[in-house]
Design an enzyme around this catalytic site. Structure first.
Site, mmCIF file in Angstrom:
data_model
loop_
_atom_site.group_PDB
_atom_site.id
_atom_site.type_symbol
_atom_site.label_atom_id
_atom_site.label_comp_id
_atom_site.label_asym_id
_atom_site.label_seq_id
_atom_site.Cartn_x
_atom_site.Cartn_y
_atom_site.Cartn_z
ATOM 1 N N ASP A 43 0.310 3.721 -3.914
ATOM 2 C CA ASP A 43 -0.059 3.976 -2.563
ATOM 3 C C ASP A 43 -0.775 5.179 -2.453
ATOM 4 O O ASP A 43 -0.572 6.054 -3.416
ATOM 5 C CB ASP A 43 1.169 3.863 -1.591
ATOM 6 C CG ASP A 43 0.680 4.271 0.147
ATOM 7 O OD1 ASP A 43 -0.353 3.826 0.180
ATOM 8 O OD2 ASP A 43 1.460 4.795 0.601
ATOM 9 N N SER A 44 -1.241 5.738 -1.459
ATOM 10 C CA SER A 44 -1.891 7.274 -1.330
ATOM 11 C C SER A 44 -0.595 8.038 -1.389
ATOM 12 O O SER A 44 -0.708 9.371 -1.269
ATOM 13 C CB SER A 44 -2.736 7.257 -0.073
ATOM 14 O OG SER A 44 -1.980 7.108 1.002
ATOM 15 N N CYS A 87 -1.217 -0.112 -0.263
ATOM 16 C CA CYS A 87 -2.124 0.543 0.521
ATOM 17 C C CYS A 87 -3.181 0.072 1.347
ATOM 18 O O CYS A 87 -4.159 -0.747 0.467
ATOM 19 C CB CYS A 87 -2.603 1.819 -0.004
ATOM 20 S SG CYS A 87 -3.687 2.817 0.753
ATOM 21 N N GLU A 114 4.800 11.725 5.508
ATOM 22 C CA GLU A 114 4.996 12.368 4.309
ATOM 23 C C GLU A 114 5.899 13.675 4.751
ATOM 24 O O GLU A 114 6.457 13.989 3.643
ATOM 25 C CB GLU A 114 3.535 12.809 4.121
ATOM 26 C CG GLU A 114 2.432 11.624 3.606
ATOM 27 C CD GLU A 114 3.024 11.082 2.186
ATOM 28 O OE1 GLU A 114 3.499 11.783 1.316
ATOM 29 O OE2 GLU A 114 2.999 9.953 2.021
ATOM 30 N N CYS A 142 -1.199 -0.077 8.413
ATOM 31 C CA CYS A 142 -1.038 0.984 7.264
ATOM 32 C C CYS A 142 0.365 0.888 6.639
ATOM 33 O O CYS A 142 1.264 0.787 7.570
ATOM 34 C CB CYS A 142 -1.339 2.371 7.758
ATOM 35 S SG CYS A 142 -1.026 3.761 6.724
ATOM 36 N N HIS A 162 2.413 3.286 5.713
ATOM 37 C CA HIS A 162 3.304 4.092 6.282
ATOM 38 C C HIS A 162 3.899 3.964 7.345
ATOM 39 O O HIS A 162 5.058 4.351 7.775
ATOM 40 C CB HIS A 162 2.261 5.659 6.561
ATOM 41 C CG HIS A 162 2.091 6.420 5.075
ATOM 42 N ND1 HIS A 162 1.367 5.750 4.181
ATOM 43 C CD2 HIS A 162 2.523 7.533 4.693
ATOM 44 C CE1 HIS A 162 1.108 6.699 3.142
ATOM 45 N NE2 HIS A 162 1.968 7.559 3.469
HETATM 46 N N1 DGL Z 1 -0.443 3.811 3.068
HETATM 47 C C1 DGL Z 1 -1.999 3.999 3.339
HETATM 48 C C2 DGL Z 1 -2.420 2.704 3.939
HETATM 49 O O1 DGL Z 1 -1.822 1.761 4.083
HETATM 50 C C3 DGL Z 1 -2.071 5.203 4.176
HETATM 51 C C4 DGL Z 1 -3.429 5.599 4.356
HETATM 52 C C5 DGL Z 1 -3.768 7.088 4.048
HETATM 53 O O2 DGL Z 1 -3.427 7.671 2.899
HETATM 54 O O3 DGL Z 1 -4.576 7.753 4.761
HETATM 55 O O4 DGL Z 1 -3.392 2.687 4.577
#
Ligand code: DGL
Length: 253
Positions: free
Chosen positions: A6-7, A69, A148, A180, A182
């Site tokens: 993931d990011s 993600c 985060e 998302c 997160h």
């Molecule tokens: N968890 C990522 C997603 O599902 C986060 C997005 C991001 O880094 O902006 O989109």
């Protein structure tokens, strides 16, 4: 080994659901914290990150990769599948179809990043939904940053969530899709502001089931991970590991 990325730390909401149904596999989770958020970044940028992470996970011995993600799925999964064939990639699905089946008000709200909402995967899925159903969308502005930083409840989290959720509720949405990975970590403020009459849909459990089906079909089960107790997972952060540590310890205290 199952590679998951993931990011940032949000993808642990997907890892959690996968580990629930596949507790005996080995996992490697890569959080790209140094480059988080992906939400407003270009497709090329995200594709480059996705390639670098895929190479890293393959080096670690991944047999299959979960793109935990939505934004990276939208931007890069088609390229990854093409460039790394026959390696299997499991991506996030925007859960508008189950939401459309469940809504009583006929209005579905989708919270996601800007990158996910303009991606062809989301637009195509949305176009298959019955035209009687109205879909309203909003970027979860500031949600990723809150997660985060580990701010998952309290006045700041509620104020941030309210700003993006209210337009969907005011439009009459009785079902909210979390687009998302997160966002499930903000389920406290989301549920509180949405109220009891609104269903919240997290696609992670269905992504986990899809992964299990693909692994079954491909004969990828190894059952070489933890036989009982905690998960057999290695965590890696490309940036400050604190966020990852915090979210992980929240799930597996
Ligand atoms: N968890 C990522 C997603 O599902 C986060 C997005 C991001 O880094 O902006 O989109």
């Amino acid at each position: 080994m199952i590679g998951i990325f993931d990011s940032g730390s949000g993808g642990l909401s997907v890892a959690r659901e996968i580990i629930k149904i596949l507790p005996r596999e080995k996992y490697f989770f890569y959080a790209d914290n140094a480059h988080c958020p992906y939400g407003e970044k270009s497709r090329e940028y995200i594709e480059d990150r996705a390639r670098a992470i895929t190479d890293f996970l393959l080096d670690k011995g991944a047999d299959i990769i979960v793109v935990a993600c939505n934004t990276a799925t939208a931007a890069a999964i088609a390229t990854l599948r093409r460039e790394y064939a026959p390696l299997k990639f499991i991506g996030m699905e925007p859960a508008v179809k189950p939401a459309a089946l469940g809504t009583k008000s006929g209005v579905i709200g989708v919270l996601a990043t800007a990158g996910t909402l303009k991606g062809s995967k989301y637009l195509n899925t949305k176009s298959t939904v019955d035209s009687d159903i109205k879909i309203v969308e909003h970027v979860g502005r500031g949600f990723v940053e809150l997660v985060e930083r580990g701010v998952l409840e309290g006045p700041e989290a509620e104020e941030t969530v309210r700003a993006s959720l209210s337009p969907l509720l005011e439009a009459g949405a009785d079902t909210i899709v979390l687009g998302c990975t997160h966002y499930p970590f903000l389920i406290g403020p989301i549920s509180k502001i949405a109220g009891p009459g609104v269903s919240i849909i997290d696609p992670a459990p269905s992504v986990a089931r899809h992964l299990r089906n693909v692994m079954e079909g491909e004969g990828l089960f190894k059952n070489d991970g933890a036989p009982c107790g905690g998960p057999d997972i290695e965590l890696f952060s490309s940036g400050d590991p604190e966020s990852l540590r915090r979210i992980y310890s929240l799930i597996y205290r």
